[in-house]
Structures are given as C-alpha cells and as structure tokens.
Design an enzyme around this catalytic site. Structure first.
Site, short mmCIF file in Angstrom:
data_model
loop_
_atom_site.label_atom_id
_atom_site.label_comp_id
_atom_site.label_asym_id
_atom_site.label_seq_id
_atom_site.Cartn_x
_atom_site.Cartn_y
_atom_site.Cartn_z
N ASP A 183 29.27 29.66 77.94
CA ASP A 183 28.03 29.23 77.27
C ASP A 183 27.70 27.79 77.67
O ASP A 183 26.59 27.47 78.08
CB ASP A 183 28.22 29.33 75.75
CG ASP A 183 26.97 28.88 75.00
OD1 ASP A 183 25.87 29.29 75.39
OD2 ASP A 183 27.11 28.08 74.04
N ASP A 208 24.63 26.25 80.63
CA ASP A 208 23.55 25.30 80.30
C ASP A 208 23.65 24.08 81.22
O ASP A 208 22.66 23.58 81.73
CB ASP A 208 23.66 24.82 78.84
CG ASP A 208 22.78 25.63 77.88
OD1 ASP A 208 22.56 26.83 78.16
OD2 ASP A 208 22.34 25.08 76.86
N TYR A 217 34.01 33.19 69.47
CA TYR A 217 32.78 33.67 68.83
C TYR A 217 33.07 34.80 67.84
O TYR A 217 32.35 34.97 66.87
CB TYR A 217 31.80 34.22 69.88
CG TYR A 217 30.95 33.19 70.58
CD1 TYR A 217 31.53 32.17 71.31
CD2 TYR A 217 29.56 33.27 70.52
CE1 TYR A 217 30.75 31.25 71.98
CE2 TYR A 217 28.77 32.35 71.18
CZ TYR A 217 29.37 31.34 71.91
OH TYR A 217 28.59 30.43 72.57
N ASP A 233 37.50 21.44 81.96
CA ASP A 233 36.97 20.06 81.95
C ASP A 233 36.71 19.58 83.38
O ASP A 233 35.69 18.94 83.66
CB ASP A 233 37.90 19.10 81.17
CG ASP A 233 39.38 19.31 81.46
OD1 ASP A 233 39.73 20.22 82.24
OD2 ASP A 233 40.20 18.54 80.91
N LYS A 259 41.64 26.82 80.28
CA LYS A 259 42.25 25.60 79.78
C LYS A 259 43.72 25.95 79.52
O LYS A 259 44.24 25.84 78.41
CB LYS A 259 41.51 25.16 78.49
CG LYS A 259 41.91 23.83 77.93
CD LYS A 259 41.37 22.63 78.69
CE LYS A 259 41.99 21.36 78.15
NZ LYS A 259 41.69 20.17 78.94
C1 LIG Z 1 22.36 31.45 70.35
C2 LIG Z 1 23.79 31.56 70.76
C3 LIG Z 1 24.52 32.49 69.84
C4 LIG Z 1 23.95 31.97 72.23
C5 LIG Z 1 25.44 31.90 72.62
O1 LIG Z 1 26.11 30.93 72.27
O2 LIG Z 1 25.89 32.82 73.26
C6 LIG Z 1 23.18 31.18 73.27
O3 LIG Z 1 23.57 29.85 73.33
C7 LIG Z 1 23.27 31.84 74.62
O4 LIG Z 1 23.72 31.20 75.56
O5 LIG Z 1 22.84 33.01 74.74
MG LIG Z 2 23.88 29.18 75.32
#
Ligand SMILES: CC(C)[C@H](C(=O)O)[C@@H](O)C(=O)O
Ligand SMILES: [Mg+2]
Ligand SMILES: NC(=O)c1ccc[n+]([C@@H]2O[C@H](COP(=O)([O-])OP(=O)(O)OC[C@H]3O[C@@H](n4cnc5c(N)ncnc54)[C@H](O)[C@@H]3O)[C@@H](O)[C@H]2O)c1
Length: 353
Positions: A245, A249, A142, A221, A189
């Site tokens: 990240d 999710d 990032y 993975d 990884k």
């Molecule tokens: C919007 C983006 C920059 C952010 C990230 O990737 O960290 C989001 O996906 C999160 O998880 O807070």
């Molecule tokens: Mg995110």
C-alpha cells in the site's frame, strides 16, 4: 462479445472518474462490436448512508454475478476525522476484497514519455521505468485480530500470514517475472518481523521451480529509498499488504501524478479493476480529478478479464495521444498551459479513439 460489469463508483471523485471510464469503455465496445451491461452497486460511505453498511450483500451478489468489477474509490472526511466511528467506508473495501478473494493486487508503475518532466524526480533517474508491484491484498496486518485493551489505553493490530497465502501470491510473482525480464524482488522486513521471515523462507523454497528467475530479497525501508533513487533497477516486486500500500503511493510520484496509476485486483472468484488513488475529497464535485487511472484500469480489465488486447491497446494509445497533446487535468497541467476538466478529458478520448 457481451459483458456484464459491476460498477462500483463509491465516494468523492469516484463517480466522476468512473463516469469517464464508462464513456471510454462504451466507445471501445462500440468500435470493436461488443456489448457492455453495467450494473451499478453501492459501496463505501454512500452505502452506509443508504443502507447502513459499507458493502451490502446486494453489492456482493452483483459482483459475484458479473464478468468483472470496475471500482472508483471510497472514503469520506466525516469518517477520516472520527477515529471512533463504528462503521467505516474502508471496511467495505476490505470486506469486498476478502469476500471476492482478491488476493493479488497488480499495481504497475510506468512513465509516459511526454510526462517525464512532470515528475519531481530527475529525468535521468526515471526514464524508462516499467515495474510491477504484486501486493498481497487479503492478509497481513489489515486482516489480523485488532482491538483495544486496558480500558482503551492499549491498541493492537496483529500481522498474520500463512505459508499458503505467501505461496499463491509469490507464484503469481514468479509467473509474471517469467513473462518480463525474469527479475523478482521480494520486499520484506525479515530482519525484524516473523511474518517477513516466513515470506522469505517460502519464496526461497520456490526459487528452484523457476530457475530462470533471478530473485533478490530486500528490506522494505531500503526499497522505499531505492524506488525513488533508481526505480529502473526493479521489475517485478512482491510484497505484503501494508508495505505494498505504502510503496505504491510512493511509486506514483515517478509517473508524475497519483491520478495516473491503475490496478487490477485478482483472485479466487472474480477480478476488480481500480485506480490506486482514493476518493480525493478536496476535489469532489469540481470536475478536476484525473480520470486516467480509472480509464487505464478499464484497459487492464479489457486485457486481463476479457482477453481483449487490441481493445486495451487502443485505450492506452489514445491516452498517450491525449498526454502528448496536453489534454490533461490540473494535476498534470504545467505553468501557463490549460487544465482540462475531468469530463473534457473523457470526451476528448472518446472523440479520438
Ligand atoms: C482505503 C484503504 C483501505 C486502501 C488500502 O489501504 O488498501 C487504499 O489505500 C488502497 O490503496 O486501495
Ligand atoms: Mg493505498
Ligand atoms: N482504494 C480506495 O478507495 C482508497 C485509496 C486510498 C484512500 N482512500 C480513501 O480516500 C480518502 C482520501 O484519502 P487520501 O487523501 O489519503 O488519498 P487520495 O488518494 O484520495 O488523495 C491523495 C492525493 O493524491 C492526489 N490525487 C488522488 N487522486 C487523484 C486524481 N484522480 N487526480 C488528481 N490527483 C489525485 C491529490 O493530490 C490528493 O490530495 C480517505 O477516506 C481514504 O481512506 C480510498
């Protein structure tokens, strides 16, 4: 007690879910005799529209002076669909994390007994899931050098980590593991990436300081697979920025909705509490987004930033009660059951606190 909280609603559903978290926090403050001063500030697309930058200096000053920051979400389709936009809302979030020194993003994943069947995963796989990701938040790909060369035909994003960055995140991981089941998984990884080998080597060297903690090293993975296969096999997971990240999710599927998962970003100068979801543009202005991830982030704020465990527990208890009684937004409403509006869920929580 008196608190000054910086309030960064952001874009899309951000203001809607933040509104409900403020309502619930104010009600808790009233019940427990605290006084909250909210200081609103701009970040994201709304800040670009207003002042041309996604994380204005004024917002940074407000965050630095606050006792904690409560954040909604940022992002707007007009930027998502224009990869060449020179200024983007997400830059605001990254700059904020960097300037506030928020290097550790704590993302718990848990199930609610009343929602087990909302998950697409089988009950017997997910029941009792209670794990925590510690996602490194101010390093890695990032923040490495990025750019284009060869007349724009080649693009690059460098992934960079220092040993010190890994150590400070891993230290939090070991400490958290000591307060839980003393199990730590380092997700990397290392079979391919040099940064991952630095992670592994650094964490291995720290093991001797925490002899009670059992550490496993797993490739990202494989973790992506096992996380939905046997989420119960994990407790504390530490990982770098991008892996964290993506995996968090994925993990939100276990709970039944992305709209349920809170987080805390902690570090050097202050701490910031935010849902893990984004600005969910399709739902903007419809009053349908689930506010619970933000409300549960506020609970983390009461507990971690202010040391107020009873207040946090009171929020969690009323959230559990609302779920048991089916007071849920459309993402959780099952066939034939009523879907409540975002603001109705907040109202119900305030009335039932
Ligand atoms: C919007 C983006 C920059 C952010 C990230 O990737 O960290 C989001 O996906 C999160 O998880 O807070
Ligand atoms: Mg995110
Ligand atoms: N921390 C942040 O501010 C953050 C995080 C992720 C994405 N974003 C930004 O948000 C925008 C949209 O991104 P996206 O669609 O990939 O991710 P998103 O998290 O906004 O939405 C993905 C899906 O998750 C569900 N969802 C998310 N929040 C919900 C809620 N509160 N209640 C119910 N369901 C919910 C919806 O089904 C939605 O379609 C982009 O601009 C992105 O950059 C910001």
């Amino acid at each position: 007690m008196k608190f000054n909280i910086a309030l960064l609603a952001g874009d899309g559903i951000g203001p809607e879910v933040i509104n409900e978290a403020v309502k619930v926090s104010d009600a808790i403050a009233k019940k427990f005799n605290h006084e909250i001063t909210w200081t609103p500030a701009l970040t994201g697309a709304c800040a670009i529209d207003a002042v041309g930058v996604p994380y204005p200096d004024e917002t940074h000053d407000i965050c630095m002076k606050a006792d904690a920051v409560l954040f909604g979400a940022i992002g707007h389709p007009k930027y998502d669909n224009d990869p060449s936009a020179p200024v983007r809302p997400e830059q605001g979030l990254l700059l904020m994390r960097k300037k506030l020194g928020l290097f550790a993003n704590v993302r718990p994943t848990f199930t609610f007994p009343s929602l087990i069947d909302n998950s697409p995963l089988k009950r017997e796989r997910i029941e009792g899931t209670d794990l925590v990701f510690l996602r490194e938040l101010t390093g890695g790909i990032y923040f490495g050098e990025k750019g284009r060369k060869d007349d724009g035909e080649t693009a690059f994003d460098n992934c960079v980590y220092t040993r010190a960055e890994v150590q400070r995140l891993a230290k939090k991981g070991f400490e958290l593991a000591m307060t839980r089941s003393k199990k730590l998984c380092c997700v990397d990884k290392a079979n391919v990436l040099e940064t991952s080998r630095l992670w592994r080597e650094t964490v291995q060297a720290m093991e001797k300081d925490y002899p009670e903690v059992t550490v496993s090293y797993e490739f990202v993975d494989a973790v992506a697979m096992r996380l939905v296969q046997w989420p119960n096999s994990y407790d504390v997971l530490i990982t770098e920025n991008l892996f964290g990240d993506i995996l968090t999710d994925e993990a939100s599927v276990i709970s039944g909705s992305m709209g349920l998962m809170p987080s805390a970003s902690v570090g050097v100068h202050t701490s910031l509490y935010e849902p893990i979801h984004g600005s969910y543009p399709q739902a903007t202005g419809l009053n349908i987004a689930n506010p619970l991830a933000t409300i549960l982030s506020a609970a983390m704020m009461f507990e971690d930033a202010f040391g107020l465990k009873d207040e946090a527990e009171a929020i969690r208890a009323v959230v559990n009660k609302s779920l048991e009684q089916g007071i849920v937004t459309e993402d959780l409403a099952t066939k034939g059951s009523k879907a409540y509006k975002t603001s109705e869920v907040g109202d119900w929580l305030v009335e039932n606190l």
